[in-house]
Design a protein around this motif. Structure first.
Motif, PDB file in Angstrom:
ATOM      1  N   GLY A  39       0.985  -1.159  -0.143  1.00  0.00           N
ATOM      2  CA  GLY A  39      -0.113   0.139  -0.044  1.00  0.00           C
ATOM      3  C   GLY A  39       0.785   1.334  -0.009  1.00  0.00           C
ATOM      4  O   GLY A  39       2.086   1.202  -0.123  1.00  0.00           O
ATOM      5  N   PRO A  40       0.538   2.394  -0.090  1.00  0.00           N
ATOM      6  CA  PRO A  40      -1.135   2.899  -0.164  1.00  0.00           C
ATOM      7  C   PRO A  40      -1.375   2.645  -1.615  1.00  0.00           C
ATOM      8  O   PRO A  40      -0.833   2.733  -2.500  1.00  0.00           O
ATOM      9  CB  PRO A  40      -1.306   4.134   0.499  1.00  0.00           C
ATOM     10  CG  PRO A  40       0.086   4.716   0.253  1.00  0.00           C
ATOM     11  CD  PRO A  40       1.141   3.569   0.162  1.00  0.00           C
ATOM     12  N   GLY A  41      -2.765   2.755  -1.715  1.00  0.00           N
ATOM     13  CA  GLY A  41      -3.484   2.600  -2.826  1.00  0.00           C
ATOM     14  C   GLY A  41      -4.925   2.173  -3.010  1.00  0.00           C
ATOM     15  O   GLY A  41      -5.487   1.840  -1.954  1.00  0.00           O
ATOM     16  N   LEU A  42      -5.286   1.767  -4.196  1.00  0.00           N
ATOM     17  CA  LEU A  42      -6.637   1.092  -4.439  1.00  0.00           C
ATOM     18  C   LEU A  42      -6.661  -0.289  -3.663  1.00  0.00           C
ATOM     19  O   LEU A  42      -5.641  -1.145  -4.235  1.00  0.00           O
ATOM     20  CB  LEU A  42      -7.220   1.064  -5.689  1.00  0.00           C
ATOM     21  CG  LEU A  42      -7.608   2.189  -6.399  1.00  0.00           C
ATOM     22  CD1 LEU A  42      -7.914   2.070  -7.856  1.00  0.00           C
ATOM     23  CD2 LEU A  42      -8.710   3.039  -5.679  1.00  0.00           C
ATOM     24  N   VAL A  43      -7.216  -0.561  -2.781  1.00  0.00           N
ATOM     25  CA  VAL A  43      -7.240  -1.700  -2.052  1.00  0.00           C
ATOM     26  C   VAL A  43      -7.482  -3.160  -2.716  1.00  0.00           C
ATOM     27  O   VAL A  43      -6.739  -4.012  -2.506  1.00  0.00           O
ATOM     28  CB  VAL A  43      -7.715  -1.729  -0.671  1.00  0.00           C
ATOM     29  CG1 VAL A  43      -9.366  -2.075  -0.738  1.00  0.00           C
ATOM     30  CG2 VAL A  43      -7.171  -2.481   0.334  1.00  0.00           C
ATOM     31  N   GLY A  44      -8.542  -2.976  -3.740  1.00  0.00           N
ATOM     32  CA  GLY A  44      -9.013  -4.122  -4.311  1.00  0.00           C
ATOM     33  C   GLY A  44      -7.808  -4.366  -5.326  1.00  0.00           C
ATOM     34  O   GLY A  44      -7.435  -5.600  -5.367  1.00  0.00           O
ATOM     35  N   SER A  45      -7.043  -3.664  -5.965  1.00  0.00           N
ATOM     36  CA  SER A  45      -5.927  -3.994  -6.762  1.00  0.00           C
ATOM     37  C   SER A  45      -4.747  -4.435  -5.746  1.00  0.00           C
ATOM     38  O   SER A  45      -4.094  -5.483  -6.255  1.00  0.00           O
ATOM     39  CB  SER A  45      -5.571  -2.754  -7.633  1.00  0.00           C
ATOM     40  OG  SER A  45      -6.621  -2.498  -8.419  1.00  0.00           O
ATOM     41  N   LEU A  46      -4.526  -3.865  -4.863  1.00  0.00           N
ATOM     42  CA  LEU A  46      -3.409  -4.357  -3.931  1.00  0.00           C
ATOM     43  C   LEU A  46      -3.830  -5.588  -3.402  1.00  0.00           C
ATOM     44  O   LEU A  46      -2.805  -6.506  -3.518  1.00  0.00           O
ATOM     45  CB  LEU A  46      -3.289  -3.203  -2.694  1.00  0.00           C
ATOM     46  CG  LEU A  46      -3.019  -1.886  -3.236  1.00  0.00           C
ATOM     47  CD1 LEU A  46      -3.152  -0.967  -1.703  1.00  0.00           C
ATOM     48  CD2 LEU A  46      -1.376  -1.852  -3.307  1.00  0.00           C
ATOM     49  N   LEU A  47      -4.955  -6.013  -3.194  1.00  0.00           N
ATOM     50  CA  LEU A  47      -5.211  -7.370  -2.532  1.00  0.00           C
ATOM     51  C   LEU A  47      -4.988  -8.432  -3.550  1.00  0.00           C
ATOM     52  O   LEU A  47      -4.440  -9.534  -3.387  1.00  0.00           O
ATOM     53  CB  LEU A  47      -6.617  -7.392  -2.389  1.00  0.00           C
ATOM     54  CG  LEU A  47      -6.863  -7.018  -0.735  1.00  0.00           C
ATOM     55  CD1 LEU A  47      -8.601  -6.690  -0.679  1.00  0.00           C
ATOM     56  CD2 LEU A  47      -6.492  -7.951  -0.073  1.00  0.00           C
ATOM     57  N   VAL A  48      -4.827  -8.115  -4.927  1.00  0.00           N
ATOM     58  CA  VAL A  48      -4.852  -8.963  -6.024  1.00  0.00           C
ATOM     59  C   VAL A  48      -3.273  -9.265  -5.953  1.00  0.00           C
ATOM     60  O   VAL A  48      -2.744 -10.349  -6.056  1.00  0.00           O
ATOM     61  CB  VAL A  48      -5.160  -8.699  -7.383  1.00  0.00           C
ATOM     62  CG1 VAL A  48      -4.891  -9.381  -8.632  1.00  0.00           C
ATOM     63  CG2 VAL A  48      -6.718  -8.313  -7.545  1.00  0.00           C
ATOM     64  N   GLY A  49      -2.589  -8.256  -5.986  1.00  0.00           N
ATOM     65  CA  GLY A  49      -1.129  -8.485  -5.805  1.00  0.00           C
ATOM     66  C   GLY A  49      -0.498  -9.128  -4.810  1.00  0.00           C
ATOM     67  O   GLY A  49       0.128 -10.013  -4.747  1.00  0.00           O
ATOM     68  N   VAL A  50      -1.108  -8.870  -3.723  1.00  0.00           N
ATOM     69  CA  VAL A  50      -0.705  -9.509  -2.138  1.00  0.00           C
ATOM     70  C   VAL A  50      -0.973 -10.903  -2.498  1.00  0.00           C
ATOM     71  O   VAL A  50      -0.174 -11.691  -1.948  1.00  0.00           O
ATOM     72  CB  VAL A  50      -1.296  -8.715  -1.034  1.00  0.00           C
ATOM     73  CG1 VAL A  50      -1.017  -9.533   0.152  1.00  0.00           C
ATOM     74  CG2 VAL A  50      -0.700  -7.460  -0.896  1.00  0.00           C
ATOM     75  N   SER A  51      -2.249 -11.362  -2.748  1.00  0.00           N
ATOM     76  CA  SER A  51      -2.703 -12.505  -2.729  1.00  0.00           C
ATOM     77  C   SER A  51      -1.745 -13.393  -3.882  1.00  0.00           C
ATOM     78  O   SER A  51      -1.173 -14.690  -3.509  1.00  0.00           O
ATOM     79  CB  SER A  51      -4.004 -12.812  -3.154  1.00  0.00           C
ATOM     80  OG  SER A  51      -4.784 -12.173  -2.338  1.00  0.00           O
ATOM     81  N   PHE A  52      -1.575 -12.623  -4.690  1.00  0.00           N
ATOM     82  CA  PHE A  52      -0.792 -13.533  -6.173  1.00  0.00           C
ATOM     83  C   PHE A  52       0.594 -13.590  -5.280  1.00  0.00           C
ATOM     84  O   PHE A  52       1.335 -14.905  -5.436  1.00  0.00           O
ATOM     85  CB  PHE A  52      -0.770 -12.642  -7.015  1.00  0.00           C
ATOM     86  CG  PHE A  52       0.034 -13.473  -8.300  1.00  0.00           C
ATOM     87  CD1 PHE A  52      -0.487 -14.391  -9.216  1.00  0.00           C
ATOM     88  CD2 PHE A  52       1.500 -13.225  -8.152  1.00  0.00           C
ATOM     89  CE1 PHE A  52       0.284 -14.900 -10.321  1.00  0.00           C
ATOM     90  CE2 PHE A  52       2.150 -13.742  -9.444  1.00  0.00           C
ATOM     91  CZ  PHE A  52       1.763 -14.557 -10.277  1.00  0.00           C
ATOM     92  N   ALA A  53       1.209 -12.729  -4.766  1.00  0.00           N
ATOM     93  CA  ALA A  53       2.797 -12.687  -4.280  1.00  0.00           C
ATOM     94  C   ALA A  53       2.947 -13.712  -3.240  1.00  0.00           C
ATOM     95  O   ALA A  53       3.663 -14.506  -3.241  1.00  0.00           O
ATOM     96  CB  ALA A  53       2.945 -11.317  -3.878  1.00  0.00           C
ATOM     97  N   LYS A  54       1.855 -13.853  -2.317  1.00  0.00           N
ATOM     98  CA  LYS A  54       1.985 -14.735  -1.254  1.00  0.00           C
ATOM     99  C   LYS A  54       1.820 -16.306  -1.797  1.00  0.00           C
ATOM    100  O   LYS A  54       2.604 -17.086  -1.370  1.00  0.00           O
ATOM    101  CB  LYS A  54       0.699 -14.843  -0.290  1.00  0.00           C
ATOM    102  CG  LYS A  54       1.149 -13.343   0.764  1.00  0.00           C
ATOM    103  CD  LYS A  54      -0.176 -13.404   1.754  1.00  0.00           C
ATOM    104  CE  LYS A  54       0.224 -12.187   2.747  1.00  0.00           C
ATOM    105  NZ  LYS A  54      -0.883 -12.213   3.862  1.00  0.00           N
ATOM    106  N   SER A  55       0.915 -16.353  -2.677  1.00  0.00           N
ATOM    107  CA  SER A  55       0.645 -17.644  -3.207  1.00  0.00           C
ATOM    108  C   SER A  55       1.924 -18.127  -4.177  1.00  0.00           C
ATOM    109  O   SER A  55       2.364 -19.254  -3.903  1.00  0.00           O
ATOM    110  CB  SER A  55      -0.469 -17.682  -4.228  1.00  0.00           C
ATOM    111  OG  SER A  55      -1.362 -17.142  -3.565  1.00  0.00           O
TER     112      SER A  55
END
Ligand code: KG4
Ligand code: ZN
Length: 325
Positions: A39-55
């Motif tokens: 973050g910071p930023g649009l949380v929906g887009s950030l969530l895609v990145g964070v979920s992808f990166a963790k996986s």
């Protein structure tokens, strides 16, 4: 449209990662860690990145490193130039932020000034919208300003004098005298309003305007007048940014100045920063254009710094719409 942006991230993220690996001539097996913007930023887009990166990192058995977007912009300077001479005053100037940091130790960023309202890039984008120039506004205003007279209109520089706006950042207390701490904050909404008023007068709408929306209100003005507005607006923005950054640097005894973020791509800002650097005898660093606006390399650079300083950390972090640095 946050939902559409998030959905586009879901569609694109695998292809983007594959393309990055290919361009970087590496394979998944060679990666030592995954960096991701928290973050910071649009949380929906950030969530895609964070979920992808963790996986991705979990599947590969490697660490995942959360990065603050502004740490990325600061480290873009180091990526391009190596360690800056410290202490350094670094201005991050983008679509969402206008923030001044004091750096005495690599990887430790102390916020000493920020905008009270709009970010500088946001002012560019809003003025461009008003003039019917499309999005993003920075590059097109930069280009049109070259043909305009930057003294044609006398737009105001914001003065932060109103009592309730007067409290300087707590973190600035002690390292800058209070009157200087106050002066290293920024404000761009008054400038934006001044441009709007001028456009309304010039288009015959009257100072308060009749139209419900100001978008595109200036599109009917003659091209030479649009260029003059762009040049005059840009002169004020660049002067305000550099006046305050150089003043802070002088008070802080900084040995260098850094300027990064999307607006650091601006040609007038770059030229003026270089001229002032020569006059003040303090080196100024800006990233190459490819690292000025948002990019993944700077997020990698900030993760590299964090890994070296603090190690990988745990997996429990989440995407954050707002996140202090
Ligand atoms: O850092 P960035 O790519 O994204 C954010 O973190 O916001 O910055 C984008 C901002 C936009 O507001 C855009 O208008 C501005 O940077 N920008 C410029 C120029 N190129 C991009 N502003 C002034 N002059 C430019 N040449
Ligand atoms: Zn940015």
């Amino acid at each position: 449209m946050p939902e559409l942006a998030s959905r586009q991230h879901v569609r694109d993220i695998c292809g983007v990662v594959e393309a990055a690996l290919e361009k970087g001539e590496s394979t998944m097996e060679e990666l030592g860690a995954v960096a991701v913007t928290q973050g910071p930023g649009l949380v929906g887009s950030l969530l895609v990145g964070v979920s992808f990166a963790k996986s991705f990192a979990w599947a590969r058995g490697i660490p995942v490193v959360p990065v603050h977007h502004l740490a990325g912009h600061i480290e873009s300077l180091v990526l391009a130039h190596g360690e800056l001479p410290l202490p350094s005053a670094v201005l991050v100037v983008s679509g969402g932020h206008t923030s001044l940091f004091f750096i005495t130790e690599p990887g430790v960023y102390r916020l000493i000034g920020r905008t009270r309202d709009d970010a500088a890039g946001e002012a560019y984008d809003k003025v461009a919208k008003l003039l019917g120039l499309g999005y993003p506004g920075g590059p097109v205003i930069d280009r049109l300003a070259r043909q305009g007279n930057d003294r044609a209109f006398d737009f105001p520089t914001a003065k932060l004098t109103h009592a309730d706006r007067n409290a300087p950042l707590a973190t600035a207390d002690g390292i800058l005298p209070p009157d200087v701490a106050r002066r290293v904050d920024f404000s761009f909404s008054g400038l934006k309003t001044a441009v709007l008023r001028l456009v309304r007068e010039r288009t015959g709408a009257g100072p308060e305007g009749r139209a419900a929306s100001a978008d595109g209100a200036g599109a009917s003005l003659p091209p030479s007048e649009i260029a003059d507005i762009c040049a005059s607006f840009q002169r004020v923005v660049v002067d305000v940014l550099l006046d305050r950054t150089f003043e802070a640097a002088r008070w802080l005894g900084a040995r260098s100045i850094g300027i990064s973020g999307g607006v650091s791509a601006n040609s007038h800002l770059r030229a003026e920063a270089e001229a002032r650097s020569a006059r003040a005898g303090i080196p100024v660093f800006v990233p190459p254009l490819s690292l000025s606006t948002d990019n993944a390399a700077m997020i990698g650079a900030a993760a590299f710094r964090r890994l070296a300083r603090k190690g990988a950390g745990d997996w429990s972090f989440n995407a954050e719409a707002s996140l202090p640095l």
